[in-house]
Motif scaffolding. Structure first.
Motif, PDB file in Angstrom:
ATOM      1  N   TRP A 104       0.829  -1.198   0.000  1.00 53.23           N
ATOM      2  CA  TRP A 104       0.000   0.000   0.000  1.00 53.23           C
ATOM      3  C   TRP A 104       0.866   1.252   0.000  1.00 53.23           C
ATOM      4  N   ALA A 105       0.333   2.297  -0.634  1.00 49.44           N
ATOM      5  CA  ALA A 105       0.858   3.647  -0.467  1.00 49.44           C
ATOM      6  C   ALA A 105      -0.125   4.346   0.469  1.00 49.44           C
ATOM      7  N   PHE A 106       0.406   4.973   1.502  1.00 51.20           N
ATOM      8  CA  PHE A 106      -0.444   5.552   2.535  1.00 51.20           C
ATOM      9  C   PHE A 106       0.146   6.876   2.976  1.00 51.20           C
ATOM     10  N   ALA A 107      -0.667   7.938   2.959  1.00 48.25           N
ATOM     11  CA  ALA A 107      -0.128   9.264   3.283  1.00 48.25           C
ATOM     12  C   ALA A 107      -1.258  10.185   3.731  1.00 48.25           C
ATOM     13  N   PRO A 108      -0.925  11.207   4.520  1.00 46.99           N
ATOM     14  CA  PRO A 108      -1.937  12.210   4.890  1.00 46.99           C
ATOM     15  C   PRO A 108      -2.181  13.166   3.728  1.00 46.99           C
ATOM     16  N   GLU A 109      -3.399  13.659   3.607  1.00 50.04           N
ATOM     17  CA  GLU A 109      -3.711  14.640   2.562  1.00 50.04           C
ATOM     18  C   GLU A 109      -3.172  16.010   2.962  1.00 50.04           C
ATOM     19  N   GLN A 110      -2.993  16.229   4.256  1.00 51.17           N
ATOM     20  CA  GLN A 110      -2.426  17.465   4.758  1.00 51.17           C
ATOM     21  C   GLN A 110      -1.344  17.121   5.776  1.00 51.17           C
ATOM     22  N   ARG A 111      -0.231  17.806   5.731  1.00 45.00           N
ATOM     23  CA  ARG A 111       0.870  17.502   6.641  1.00 45.00           C
ATOM     24  C   ARG A 111       0.613  18.045   8.040  1.00 45.00           C
ATOM     25  N   GLU A 112      -0.151  19.123   8.133  1.00 48.79           N
ATOM     26  CA  GLU A 112      -0.462  19.675   9.446  1.00 48.79           C
ATOM     27  C   GLU A 112      -1.662  20.595   9.327  1.00 48.79           C
ATOM     28  N   MET A 113      -2.297  20.866  10.463  1.00 50.99           N
ATOM     29  CA  MET A 113      -3.365  21.850  10.532  1.00 50.99           C
ATOM     30  C   MET A 113      -3.388  22.442  11.939  1.00 50.99           C
ATOM     31  N   THR A 114      -3.765  23.707  12.008  1.00 48.53           N
ATOM     32  CA  THR A 114      -3.870  24.382  13.295  1.00 48.53           C
ATOM     33  C   THR A 114      -5.342  24.464  13.683  1.00 48.53           C
ATOM     34  N   VAL A 115      -5.664  23.995  14.887  1.00 54.18           N
ATOM     35  CA  VAL A 115      -7.055  23.924  15.329  1.00 54.18           C
ATOM     36  C   VAL A 115      -7.186  24.557  16.710  1.00 54.18           C
ATOM     37  N   LYS A 116      -8.407  24.954  17.033  1.00 52.57           N
ATOM     38  CA  LYS A 116      -8.687  25.432  18.381  1.00 52.57           C
ATOM     39  C   LYS A 116      -8.881  24.228  19.300  1.00 52.57           C
ATOM     40  N   ILE A 117      -8.332  24.296  20.473  1.00 53.22           N
ATOM     41  CA  ILE A 117      -8.496  23.210  21.443  1.00 53.22           C
ATOM     42  C   ILE A 117      -9.978  23.085  21.803  1.00 53.22           C
ATOM     43  N   GLY A 118     -10.502  21.861  21.680  1.00 52.19           N
ATOM     44  CA  GLY A 118     -11.902  21.607  21.968  1.00 52.19           C
ATOM     45  C   GLY A 118     -12.796  21.629  20.746  1.00 52.19           C
ATOM     46  N   ALA A 119     -12.287  22.107  19.612  1.00 56.02           N
ATOM     47  CA  ALA A 119     -13.087  22.161  18.386  1.00 56.02           C
ATOM     48  C   ALA A 119     -12.968  20.851  17.615  1.00 56.02           C
ATOM     49  N   THR A 120     -14.100  20.362  17.123  1.00 52.20           N
ATOM     50  CA  THR A 120     -14.088  19.139  16.313  1.00 52.20           C
ATOM     51  C   THR A 120     -13.470  19.440  14.956  1.00 52.20           C
ATOM     52  N   SER A 121     -12.533  18.612  14.528  1.00 50.63           N
ATOM     53  CA  SER A 121     -11.811  18.842  13.278  1.00 50.63           C
ATOM     54  C   SER A 121     -11.809  17.580  12.424  1.00 50.63           C
ATOM     55  N   LEU A 122     -11.617  17.783  11.131  1.00 51.82           N
ATOM     56  CA  LEU A 122     -11.610  16.679  10.166  1.00 51.82           C
ATOM     57  C   LEU A 122     -10.306  16.691   9.381  1.00 51.82           C
ATOM     58  N   ALA A 123      -9.643  15.540   9.344  1.00 51.76           N
ATOM     59  CA  ALA A 123      -8.423  15.375   8.550  1.00 51.76           C
ATOM     60  C   ALA A 123      -8.600  14.171   7.631  1.00 51.76           C
ATOM     61  N   HIS A 124      -7.833  14.146   6.560  1.00 52.79           N
ATOM     62  CA  HIS A 124      -7.954  13.058   5.592  1.00 52.79           C
ATOM     63  C   HIS A 124      -6.600  12.404   5.329  1.00 52.79           C
ATOM     64  N   TYR A 125      -6.614  11.075   5.300  1.00 51.52           N
ATOM     65  CA  TYR A 125      -5.504  10.264   4.801  1.00 51.52           C
ATOM     66  C   TYR A 125      -5.999   9.572   3.541  1.00 51.52           C
ATOM     67  N   SER A 126      -5.085   9.068   2.745  1.00 58.15           N
ATOM     68  CA  SER A 126      -5.469   8.269   1.581  1.00 58.15           C
ATOM     69  C   SER A 126      -4.576   7.039   1.499  1.00 58.15           C
ATOM     70  N   ALA A 127      -5.151   5.945   1.059  1.00 58.81           N
ATOM     71  CA  ALA A 127      -4.409   4.692   0.900  1.00 58.81           C
ATOM     72  C   ALA A 127      -4.670   4.132  -0.485  1.00 58.81           C
TER      73      ALA A 127
END
Length: 203
Positions: A85-108
């Motif tokens: 498999w090739a597996f990697a994050p779609e974004q290398r980093e993101m800045t979020v507020k503590i306590g806020a629900t966030s969405l990140a994506h990986y792809s395989a």
């Protein structure tokens, strides 16, 4: 003669005590071995619930309002040898507020022509932050199957527990790294690796 009898009389209870101590030690060791085997799934559950050892927590949607404090989440991806498999994050980093629900994506992507199944392990760094990193949805909760040459989006929904702001050891923490590693499913047949020249070889 009387003195010899007294010595024998004294040694008898002493020997009995030694046997009792030895039996107790053997019983204790046997009990500890049994607890060790039984504790493996309990330990995994404990880590998931508490974040011990850098494991993330699994939880419900936060009810508290997000803090103004922000934190950077870095994303890391790895694939164990033996999994094509090739597996990697779609974004290398993101800045979020503590306590806020966030969405990140990986792809395989399955680089072989065969269907393959795999499981992902995960942890965060620094390990102390694992107790505050809460995942709501994640591809790592279940075994994943990719058909030959298939590519799949793998989202992660998470938040950082506001309680992290009250931890004196993490008051100055500015970033957390979320890391995943995919391993072949144990029940899977031997995988094949996609070669650059198009010839697939057994692993």
């Amino acid at each position: 003669m009387a003195e010899a009898n007294e010595q024998i009389a004294e040694s008898a209870p002493r020997a009995a005590r030694h046997w009792v101590v030895a039996a107790a030690c053997v019983g204790f060791i046997a009990a500890m071995v049994g607890v060790t085997y039984a504790s493996v799934p309990l330990y995994a559950m404990f880590c998931s619930l508490t974040g011990f050892g850098g494991a993330t927590r699994v939880g419900a949607t936060p009810t508290a309002a997000p803090l103004e404090r922000e934190i950077t989440i870095r994303f890391d991806a790895n694939v164990s040898p033996g999994l094509p498999w090739a597996f990697a994050p779609e974004q290398r980093e993101m800045t979020v507020k503590i306590g806020a629900t966030s969405l990140a994506h990986y792809s395989a992507t399955n680089r072989s022509a065969d269907d393959t199944r795999a499981n992902a392990t995960y942890n965060v760094s620094p390990p102390q932050a694992g107790a505050y990193f809460v995942k709501l949805q994640c591809f790592c909760f279940e075994e994943q199957t990719l058909a030959g040459r298939e590519k799949m989006d793998m989202p992660v929904v998470f938040y950082v527990d506001p309680a992290i702001a009250d931890d004196p050891d993490l008051k100055t923490l500015k970033d957390i790294t979320l890391s995943y590693t995919f391993f072949p499913a144990k029940s899977d047949k031997p995988q094949v690796r996609a070669e650059a020249d198009g010839v697939r070889k057994p692993l």
